[in-house]
Design a protein around this motif. Structure first.
Motif, PDB file in Angstrom:
ATOM      1  N   MET A   1       0.777  -1.119   0.071  1.00 31.65           N
ATOM      2  CA  MET A   1      -0.139  -0.112   0.004  1.00 31.65           C
ATOM      3  C   MET A   1       0.800   1.376   0.073  1.00 31.65           C
ATOM      4  O   MET A   1       1.837   1.440   0.468  1.00 31.65           O
ATOM      5  N   ASN A   2       0.213   2.295  -0.682  1.00 33.66           N
ATOM      6  CA  ASN A   2       1.132   3.476  -0.915  1.00 33.66           C
ATOM      7  C   ASN A   2       0.477   4.532   0.045  1.00 33.66           C
ATOM      8  O   ASN A   2      -0.947   4.542  -0.046  1.00 33.66           O
ATOM      9  N   ILE A   3       1.024   5.388   0.754  1.00 34.71           N
ATOM     10  CA  ILE A   3       0.279   6.467   1.394  1.00 34.71           C
ATOM     11  C   ILE A   3       1.130   7.955   1.095  1.00 34.71           C
ATOM     12  O   ILE A   3       2.201   7.844   0.485  1.00 34.71           O
ATOM     13  N   ILE A   4       0.542   9.067   1.116  1.00 40.98           N
ATOM     14  CA  ILE A   4       1.229  10.325   0.769  1.00 40.98           C
ATOM     15  C   ILE A   4       1.771  10.927   2.073  1.00 40.98           C
ATOM     16  O   ILE A   4       0.728  11.122   3.212  1.00 40.98           O
ATOM     17  N   LYS A   5       2.811  11.523   2.177  1.00 42.17           N
ATOM     18  CA  LYS A   5       3.133  12.022   3.422  1.00 42.17           C
ATOM     19  C   LYS A   5       3.996  13.353   3.165  1.00 42.17           C
ATOM     20  O   LYS A   5       4.485  13.591   1.927  1.00 42.17           O
ATOM     21  N   LYS A   6       3.829  14.237   3.997  1.00 39.35           N
ATOM     22  CA  LYS A   6       4.509  15.644   3.648  1.00 39.35           C
ATOM     23  C   LYS A   6       6.148  15.566   3.701  1.00 39.35           C
ATOM     24  O   LYS A   6       6.815  14.893   4.718  1.00 39.35           O
ATOM     25  N   VAL A   7       6.796  16.214   2.839  1.00 37.30           N
ATOM     26  CA  VAL A   7       8.315  16.119   2.923  1.00 37.30           C
ATOM     27  C   VAL A   7       8.748  17.720   2.841  1.00 37.30           C
ATOM     28  O   VAL A   7       8.243  18.458   2.024  1.00 37.30           O
ATOM     29  N   VAL A   8       9.356  18.416   3.820  1.00 35.74           N
ATOM     30  CA  VAL A   8       9.828  19.701   4.008  1.00 35.74           C
ATOM     31  C   VAL A   8      11.021  19.775   2.955  1.00 35.74           C
ATOM     32  O   VAL A   8      11.756  19.142   2.835  1.00 35.74           O
ATOM     33  N   ILE A   9      10.889  21.070   2.099  1.00 32.58           N
ATOM     34  CA  ILE A   9      11.912  21.438   1.292  1.00 32.58           C
ATOM     35  C   ILE A   9      12.494  22.555   1.579  1.00 32.58           C
ATOM     36  O   ILE A   9      12.085  23.534   2.032  1.00 32.58           O
ATOM     37  N   LYS A  10      14.089  22.531   2.068  1.00 33.85           N
ATOM     38  CA  LYS A  10      14.785  23.581   2.560  1.00 33.85           C
ATOM     39  C   LYS A  10      15.799  24.021   1.569  1.00 33.85           C
ATOM     40  O   LYS A  10      16.198  23.373   0.674  1.00 33.85           O
ATOM     41  N   GLN A  11      16.026  25.375   1.517  1.00 33.86           N
ATOM     42  CA  GLN A  11      17.210  25.706   0.929  1.00 33.86           C
ATOM     43  C   GLN A  11      17.994  26.427   1.349  1.00 33.86           C
ATOM     44  O   GLN A  11      17.975  27.251   2.371  1.00 33.86           O
ATOM     45  N   ILE A  12      19.303  26.304   0.793  1.00 31.20           N
ATOM     46  CA  ILE A  12      20.568  26.955   1.383  1.00 31.20           C
ATOM     47  C   ILE A  12      20.667  28.268   0.691  1.00 31.20           C
ATOM     48  O   ILE A  12      20.695  28.263  -0.499  1.00 31.20           O
ATOM     49  N   VAL A  13      20.789  29.413   1.518  1.00 27.04           N
ATOM     50  CA  VAL A  13      20.731  30.757   0.835  1.00 27.04           C
ATOM     51  C   VAL A  13      22.237  31.027   0.345  1.00 27.04           C
ATOM     52  O   VAL A  13      23.203  30.865   0.762  1.00 27.04           O
ATOM     53  N   THR A  14      22.373  31.360  -0.947  1.00 24.38           N
ATOM     54  CA  THR A  14      23.179  31.809  -1.758  1.00 24.38           C
ATOM     55  C   THR A  14      23.060  32.954  -2.204  1.00 24.38           C
ATOM     56  O   THR A  14      21.844  33.598  -2.332  1.00 24.38           O
ATOM     57  N   GLU A  15      23.952  33.699  -2.909  1.00 20.05           N
ATOM     58  CA  GLU A  15      23.775  35.184  -3.630  1.00 20.05           C
ATOM     59  C   GLU A  15      22.680  34.806  -4.632  1.00 20.05           C
ATOM     60  O   GLU A  15      21.777  35.784  -4.788  1.00 20.05           O
ATOM     61  N   LYS A  16      22.935  33.773  -5.321  1.00 15.41           N
ATOM     62  CA  LYS A  16      21.976  33.430  -6.672  1.00 15.41           C
ATOM     63  C   LYS A  16      20.613  33.293  -6.137  1.00 15.41           C
ATOM     64  O   LYS A  16      19.665  33.928  -6.643  1.00 15.41           O
ATOM     65  N   SER A  17      20.371  32.604  -5.015  1.00 16.24           N
ATOM     66  CA  SER A  17      18.906  32.223  -4.341  1.00 16.24           C
ATOM     67  C   SER A  17      18.311  33.454  -3.924  1.00 16.24           C
ATOM     68  O   SER A  17      17.389  33.618  -3.968  1.00 16.24           O
ATOM     69  N   LYS A  18      19.396  34.334  -3.074  1.00 13.53           N
ATOM     70  CA  LYS A  18      18.792  35.525  -2.544  1.00 13.53           C
ATOM     71  C   LYS A  18      18.260  36.457  -3.675  1.00 13.53           C
ATOM     72  O   LYS A  18      17.228  36.973  -3.561  1.00 13.53           O
ATOM     73  N   GLU A  19      19.004  36.563  -4.714  1.00 14.77           N
ATOM     74  CA  GLU A  19      18.543  37.533  -5.861  1.00 14.77           C
ATOM     75  C   GLU A  19      17.264  36.738  -6.482  1.00 14.77           C
ATOM     76  O   GLU A  19      16.459  37.734  -6.863  1.00 14.77           O
ATOM     77  N   LYS A  20      17.242  35.469  -6.837  1.00 18.36           N
ATOM     78  CA  LYS A  20      15.959  35.103  -7.183  1.00 18.36           C
ATOM     79  C   LYS A  20      14.932  35.268  -6.476  1.00 18.36           C
ATOM     80  O   LYS A  20      13.735  35.695  -6.808  1.00 18.36           O
ATOM     81  N   ILE A  21      14.810  34.971  -4.884  1.00 17.62           N
ATOM     82  CA  ILE A  21      13.735  35.300  -4.205  1.00 17.62           C
ATOM     83  C   ILE A  21      13.400  36.733  -4.150  1.00 17.62           C
ATOM     84  O   ILE A  21      12.049  37.123  -4.151  1.00 17.62           O
TER      85      ILE A  21
END
Length: 129
Positions: A1-21
């Motif tokens: 049987m398969n179930i659905i569960k929540k998985v947290v996605i975390k991001q490491i802040v870099t200059e590139k990701s900061k600019e994108k956000i």
């Protein structure tokens, strides 16, 4: 049987990701400001037509404009918080659903344990189980 569960996605802040956000926040803020201008235009247009009272129109449109202004304030706060974030920090980006297989004899605690996927510049660098 398969179930659905929540998985947290975390991001490491870099200059590139900061600019994108920052760009995402800024674009969203611009859209909200444009919506406010459009609502003001529509309000003025409706006030010149017969039908609803000017007070009803004013209240209805002002509520919508106020909702957007609150969202703009929240975005301004998020932008100021983004500026204080240190590079290398981990921030929670979102939660996604994952399909997990459950069999007779499976360890339920292990299955339901919180999982985290860590990304850096759109590349998965770690999966914590």
């Amino acid at each position: 049987m398969n179930i659905i569960k929540k998985v947290v996605i975390k991001q490491i802040v870099t200059e590139k990701s900061k600019e994108k956000i920052y760009r995402n926040f800024h674009d969203h803020k611009l859209r909200l400001e444009q919506e406010c201008q459009q609502l003001l235009f529509e309000k003025r247009k409706l006030q010149h037509k017969a039908g609803s009272t000017k007070q009803e129109i004013e209240q209805r449109f002002q509520q919508e404009i106020n909702n957007r202004k609150e969202k703009i304030k929240l975005l301004d706060f998020k932008i100021s918080q983004l500026e204080t974030l240190e590079l290398g920090s981990e921030i929670t980006e979102k939660e996604v659903d994952a399909l997990v297989e459950v069999n007779v004899g499976s360890d339920w605690k292990e299955i339901m344990e919180k999982q985290v996927i860590v990304i850096k510049d759109d590349v998965v660098i770690r999966i914590d189980e």
